[in-house]
Design a protein around this motif. Structure first.
Motif, short mmCIF file in Angstrom:
data_model
loop_
_atom_site.label_atom_id
_atom_site.label_comp_id
_atom_site.label_asym_id
_atom_site.label_seq_id
_atom_site.Cartn_x
_atom_site.Cartn_y
_atom_site.Cartn_z
N THR A 232 0.83 -1.20 0.00
CA THR A 232 0.00 0.00 0.00
C THR A 232 0.87 1.25 0.00
O THR A 232 0.58 2.23 -0.71
CB THR A 232 -0.94 0.00 1.23
N GLN B 225 2.41 1.61 -3.50
CA GLN B 225 1.41 2.05 -4.48
C GLN B 225 1.22 3.56 -4.40
O GLN B 225 1.17 4.24 -5.43
CB GLN B 225 0.09 1.33 -4.23
N SER C 189 2.51 6.31 -7.35
CA SER C 189 1.31 6.74 -8.10
C SER C 189 1.54 7.99 -8.94
O SER C 189 0.76 8.27 -9.86
CB SER C 189 0.15 6.97 -7.14
N TYR D 125 -1.31 -0.26 -9.89
CA TYR D 125 -0.19 -0.96 -9.26
C TYR D 125 -0.38 -2.47 -9.23
O TYR D 125 0.48 -3.25 -9.62
CB TYR D 125 0.00 -0.42 -7.85
N GLU E 157 -3.28 -5.70 -7.24
CA GLU E 157 -4.11 -5.97 -6.07
C GLU E 157 -4.28 -7.47 -5.87
O GLU E 157 -4.04 -8.26 -6.78
CB GLU E 157 -5.48 -5.30 -6.19
N THR F 149 -1.24 -8.35 -11.26
CA THR F 149 -0.59 -7.11 -11.65
C THR F 149 -0.21 -7.17 -13.13
O THR F 149 -0.58 -8.11 -13.83
CB THR F 149 0.65 -6.84 -10.76
N LYS G 183 2.34 -0.26 -15.45
CA LYS G 183 1.29 0.14 -14.51
C LYS G 183 0.40 1.27 -15.03
O LYS G 183 -0.52 1.69 -14.32
CB LYS G 183 1.93 0.57 -13.18
N GLN H 267 7.52 -6.08 -6.26
CA GLN H 267 6.29 -6.76 -5.82
C GLN H 267 6.54 -8.25 -5.59
O GLN H 267 6.07 -8.82 -4.60
CB GLN H 267 5.19 -6.58 -6.88
#
Length: 217
Positions: free
Chosen positions: A33, A36, A40, A56, A58, A108, A112, A136
């Motif tokens: 989180t 991300q 952003s 990103y 989830e 993902t 992005k 990630q």
């Protein structure tokens, strides 16, 4: 950090006997989180000029399986979530067919931000985003990858081979077994590919269930 620098760092860890970085389960989601939010506002490639939202990824931060596509589409660009359009709906059906739910996996993409007109992301765009994906993977530590589509396969496996060459065998990326199948959007355009995609999914399922059983035991 550049792609080469990150790869060198990962190689250094490997040569030092460190095969993975440990994040306690409760910390993984927090870290994802934070990243991300941090990324952003990324401006590392031209895709940021036309994006609405940075997509990103989830899913389950403790997932055994990570699914990797090529890039966001229109609905993903609007919502900031991966695979929520028509292709996402098909992907959920594909997962259901092998007894998985969206909440079981982490999803993902290579890039992005949405490429204009849903074109394939260019080489430099993929290189700019690849460190985010590698990070990630290091955080989530999946045991198996499902690579969706030719662009993602060629990028991660570092070749220019056809999708047919990639399918039907186990590859390895960062020492993680990886299976390759059609991107759901390709299946929407070409119904005749659904049968071979089903074969791919069954092979992925066999390996996934072996890993799941080993994890439980």
């Amino acid at each position: 950090m550049s792609v080469n620098a990150l790869r060198q760092y990962l190689e250094f860890l490997k040569n030092s006997g460190i095969k993975e970085l440990y994040y306690p389960p409760s910390d993984k989601q927090k870290k994802l989180t934070e990243l991300q939010k941090q990324y952003s506002t990324c401006t590392k490639c031209p895709l940021h000029n036309s994006r609405r939202k940075f997509v990103y990824g989830e899913g389950n931060p403790n997932a055994i399986a990570m699914l990797i596509g090529e890039g966001p589409g229109e609905q993903e660009d609007i919502t900031g979530r991966p695979f929520v359009g028509a292709a996402g709906q098909l992907l959920e059906k594909m997962l259901s067919a092998i007894n998985l739910q969206r909440s079981d996996v982490y999803i993902t993409n290579i890039v992005k931000c949405r490429p204009p007109g849903n074109r394939n992301p260019e080489s430099e765009e993929r290189k700019a985003c690849l460190p985010y994906l590698l990070e990630q993977i290091q955080i989530i530590q999946p045991k198996i990858l499902l690579i969706l589509g030719l662009v993602a396969a060629q990028t991660l496996l570092n070749n220019n081979n056809t999708l047919g060459w990639h399918r039907g065998k186990i590859h390895y990326f960062m020492d993680i077994p990886a299976f390759v199948t059609y991107h759901p959007s390709a299946l929407l355009r070409n119904q005749e590919w659904k049968k071979p995609a089903w074969i791919d999914l069954q092979e992925f399922q066999k390996e996934y269930e072996k890993l799941l059983a080993a994890t439980i035991s």
